[in-house]
Design a protein around this motif. Structure first.
Motif, short mmCIF file in Angstrom:
data_model
loop_
_atom_site.label_atom_id
_atom_site.label_comp_id
_atom_site.label_asym_id
_atom_site.label_seq_id
_atom_site.Cartn_x
_atom_site.Cartn_y
_atom_site.Cartn_z
N LYS A 1 9.08 2.65 -7.60
CA LYS A 1 10.13 2.16 -8.51
C LYS A 1 10.36 0.68 -8.22
N ALA A 2 11.49 0.30 -7.63
CA ALA A 2 11.73 -1.13 -7.40
C ALA A 2 11.54 -1.52 -5.94
N MET A 3 11.06 -0.60 -5.10
CA MET A 3 10.97 -0.85 -3.66
C MET A 3 9.53 -1.13 -3.25
N ASN A 4 9.33 -2.26 -2.54
CA ASN A 4 8.03 -2.56 -1.97
C ASN A 4 7.89 -1.89 -0.61
N VAL A 5 6.72 -1.37 -0.31
CA VAL A 5 6.51 -0.72 0.99
C VAL A 5 5.05 -0.84 1.40
N PHE A 6 4.83 -1.18 2.67
CA PHE A 6 3.49 -1.15 3.23
C PHE A 6 3.14 0.28 3.63
N PRO A 7 1.94 0.74 3.34
CA PRO A 7 1.53 2.07 3.82
C PRO A 7 1.69 2.21 5.34
N THR A 8 1.43 1.14 6.07
CA THR A 8 1.56 1.20 7.53
C THR A 8 2.99 1.46 7.95
N ALA A 9 3.97 1.00 7.15
CA ALA A 9 5.37 1.25 7.49
C ALA A 9 5.67 2.75 7.39
N ILE A 10 5.13 3.40 6.36
CA ILE A 10 5.31 4.85 6.22
C ILE A 10 4.71 5.57 7.42
N ARG A 11 3.46 5.22 7.74
CA ARG A 11 2.80 5.87 8.87
C ARG A 11 3.54 5.63 10.18
N ASP A 12 3.92 4.37 10.45
CA ASP A 12 4.53 4.06 11.74
C ASP A 12 5.86 4.78 11.92
N LEU A 13 6.66 4.86 10.87
CA LEU A 13 7.94 5.56 10.98
C LEU A 13 7.74 7.05 11.22
N ILE A 14 6.77 7.65 10.53
CA ILE A 14 6.50 9.08 10.74
C ILE A 14 6.07 9.33 12.19
N LEU A 15 5.21 8.48 12.72
CA LEU A 15 4.73 8.67 14.08
C LEU A 15 5.82 8.43 15.11
N GLN A 16 6.70 7.46 14.84
CA GLN A 16 7.80 7.21 15.76
C GLN A 16 8.77 8.39 15.82
N ARG B 1 10.54 7.63 -1.87
CA ARG B 1 10.26 9.08 -1.84
C ARG B 1 8.77 9.31 -1.58
N ILE B 2 8.47 10.23 -0.68
CA ILE B 2 7.08 10.64 -0.46
C ILE B 2 7.00 12.15 -0.61
N ALA B 3 5.86 12.62 -1.11
CA ALA B 3 5.59 14.06 -1.23
C ALA B 3 4.66 14.43 -0.09
N VAL B 4 5.19 15.08 0.94
CA VAL B 4 4.43 15.35 2.16
C VAL B 4 3.67 16.66 2.04
N ASN B 5 2.39 16.58 2.35
CA ASN B 5 1.53 17.76 2.42
C ASN B 5 1.10 17.93 3.87
N LEU B 6 1.67 18.92 4.59
CA LEU B 6 1.33 19.16 5.98
C LEU B 6 -0.02 19.87 6.07
N LEU B 7 -0.90 19.34 6.91
CA LEU B 7 -2.24 19.90 7.07
C LEU B 7 -2.46 20.37 8.50
N ALA B 8 -3.37 21.30 8.67
CA ALA B 8 -3.72 21.81 9.99
C ALA B 8 -4.45 20.74 10.79
N PRO B 9 -4.42 20.83 12.12
CA PRO B 9 -5.15 19.85 12.96
C PRO B 9 -6.62 19.75 12.57
N ARG C 1 12.79 8.65 3.22
CA ARG C 1 13.70 8.20 2.16
C ARG C 1 14.92 7.49 2.76
N SER C 2 15.44 8.01 3.87
CA SER C 2 16.62 7.40 4.49
C SER C 2 16.30 6.04 5.10
N GLN C 3 15.06 5.85 5.56
CA GLN C 3 14.69 4.61 6.23
C GLN C 3 14.16 3.55 5.29
N LEU C 4 13.40 3.95 4.27
CA LEU C 4 12.71 2.99 3.41
C LEU C 4 13.16 3.02 1.96
N GLN C 5 14.05 3.95 1.61
CA GLN C 5 14.47 4.13 0.21
C GLN C 5 13.28 4.40 -0.70
#
Length: 451
Positions: A352-367, A426-434, A420-424
């Motif tokens: 929508k109106a929010m810019n986001v780096f893919p790395t920011a999504i990954r880094d926050l999830i890992l943190q 929305r992501i649709a998360v698909n959890l996968l097996a190891p 969503r709370s950190q970056l405003q």
């Protein structure tokens, strides 16, 4: 960081690496001025970009008067290739003087080609050796070079740099992963160079395959780069512990400029700039182009000027690499800025109106979810040129073995709410097996295109 590290630093080029940074820039200004005086005559690209510019420089700050060179300018120049100038309108040297071509990986579009004269090759080899020396490679090392494509920026040029240091080069890139791991034990490899994602991949079978050889690991130093990731503590910990090493160093460069420009010293916390003998750097606001000071905590886009380049020179080249300045001084004695690469303009997504780096999504999830998810994520696009998302951005997240499949839906929901709370966004998360996310032997892309 080097565990048990005590400062007794060695330098590749002590006089420049320890010179106050303002003095480095003053020294560079004279060399840039000399380079500019003949540039429009030998490069049609710069005849076009600089033909009506005042090219005299009285100091480093005057560089800001010159226009930027954009990626589209370089692409245009290459499109002008002909029989006499196969490298196009920025081929600043006769074909008879060019001894090597370097290719981009082509992972983000049509491959680009960069030319090196004999003098350029010497510049590259020295600068690359400097960066890897800073990153911990020594002549006593047996180094496993795991990039399997000789023509790319991290292929033959890196091999030249390792040989210049005097290290024993074992170019294992291109072999199957299991063979790489076995041969590293048999050859007593003490150092390793790979992409960040391939380094992660190696941790999954390092111990098991190593035990099969009956040879204890000699690996101590690992240099990784080619993609962001090592700014995230959980990724560094996984690699350090998984490979049983004492030093993990991030490196970075550009095939357009020099394929390794930055290297992380033993103190850690970011990469030093190591090519100041040949290349000048600026930090700019990516929106306005205004110069930003090299100050701890600053963020901006890195701009490069090659003042010792004959064949395909660049003036104020916008790299599209966005960096965080982690420090401007260091206990190692080096005076160049230290940075982490936090993303690329090319990779920016818009929800929508929010810019986001893919790395920011990954880094926050890992943190936030360390121990529950692995560093292997995929963000999906419907087509290669997609930037805007009006619906939630699809993200595959690989769970660890500690998470029961029955818990996947709840964990996916929790991850989505946290982002969503950190970056405003929305992501649709698909959890996968190891092990579900495919691993590459060169780079494992964070952003992939369906189909």
């Amino acid at each position: 960081m080097w565990k048990g590290f005590a400062m007794a630093e060695e330098y590749w080029n002590a006089s420049l690496e320890t010179l106050p940074w303002a003095e480095v820039e003053n020294w560079q200004a004279g060399r840039i001025a000399a380079m500019l005086s003949g540039l429009p005559a030998r490069s049609s690209l710069y005849g076009r970009l600089l033909g009506h510019q005042e090219l005299s420089l009285t100091g480093f700050a005057d560089l800001a008067r010159l226009p930027f060179t954009m990626k589209d300018d370089v692409r245009w120049a290459q499109d002008q290739a002909d029989d006499l100038r196969p490298f196009g309108a920025n081929q600043g040297a006769p074909l008879a003087d060019i001894v090597q071509a370097v290719s981009s990986s082509g992972t983000t579009g049509k491959p680009m080609y960069y030319a090196l004269t004999g003098a350029d090759l010497e510049v590259w080899t020295d600068a690359i050796a400097n960066a890897f020396f800073t990153a911990g490679v020594r002549k006593t090392d047996v180094i496993a070079h795991l990039v399997g494509l000789p023509m790319v920026a991290g292929g033959m040029p890196y091999a030249d740099g390792f040989r210049r240091i005097g290290a024993t080069l074992c170019w294992l890139g291109g072999f199957p992963t299991e063979r790489i791991l076995r041969e590293m034990r048999r050859l007593r490899a003490s150092a390793l160079l790979a992409t960040t994602s391939f380094g992660l991949h190696l941790t999954e079978t390092w111990d098991a395959i190593g035990r099969e050889t009956g040879v204890a690991s000699s690996l101590r130093t690992v240099c990784l780069g080619g993609e962001p990731g090592l700014n995230e503590a959980s990724i560094r910990e996984r690699i350090t512990d998984g490979l049983g090493i004492t030093r993990l160093s991030e490196v970075m460069g550009l095939g357009d400029v020099v394929s390794c420009l930055w290297g992380e010293c033993a103190a850690g916390n970011g990469m030093h700039f190591n090519a100041q003998k040949y290349v000048a750097i600026e930090l700019i606001d990516p929106e306005t182009g205004a110069i930003l000071p090299w100050r701890e905590g600053a963020t901006g886009e890195i701009v490069y000027t090659t003042f010792e380049r004959e064949a395909t020179p660049l003036v104020r080249y916008r790299s599209r690499d966005h960096a965080l300045v982690t420090a401007t001084s260091c206990s190692c004695g080096r005076t160049s800025p230290r940075i982490r690469c936090i993303g690329r303009t090319d990779d920016m997504l818009i929800y929508k109106a929010m810019n986001v780096f893919p790395t920011a999504i990954r880094d926050l999830i890992l943190q936030r979810f360390a121990g529950k998810v692995s560093p292997m994520l995929r963000i999906w696009k419907d087509r290669a040129d997609q930037v805007r998302f009006d619906e939630a951005i699809p993200v595959d997240v690989e769970a660890t073995a500690e998470v029961a499949p029955s818990a996947y839906p709840a964990l996916a929901e929790e991850i989505g709410q946290f982002i969503r709370s950190q970056l405003q966004v929305r992501i649709a998360v698909n959890l996968l097996a190891p092990g579900s996310v495919p691993r590459g032997v060169y780079k494992t892309p964070l952003v992939v295109v369906r189909g």
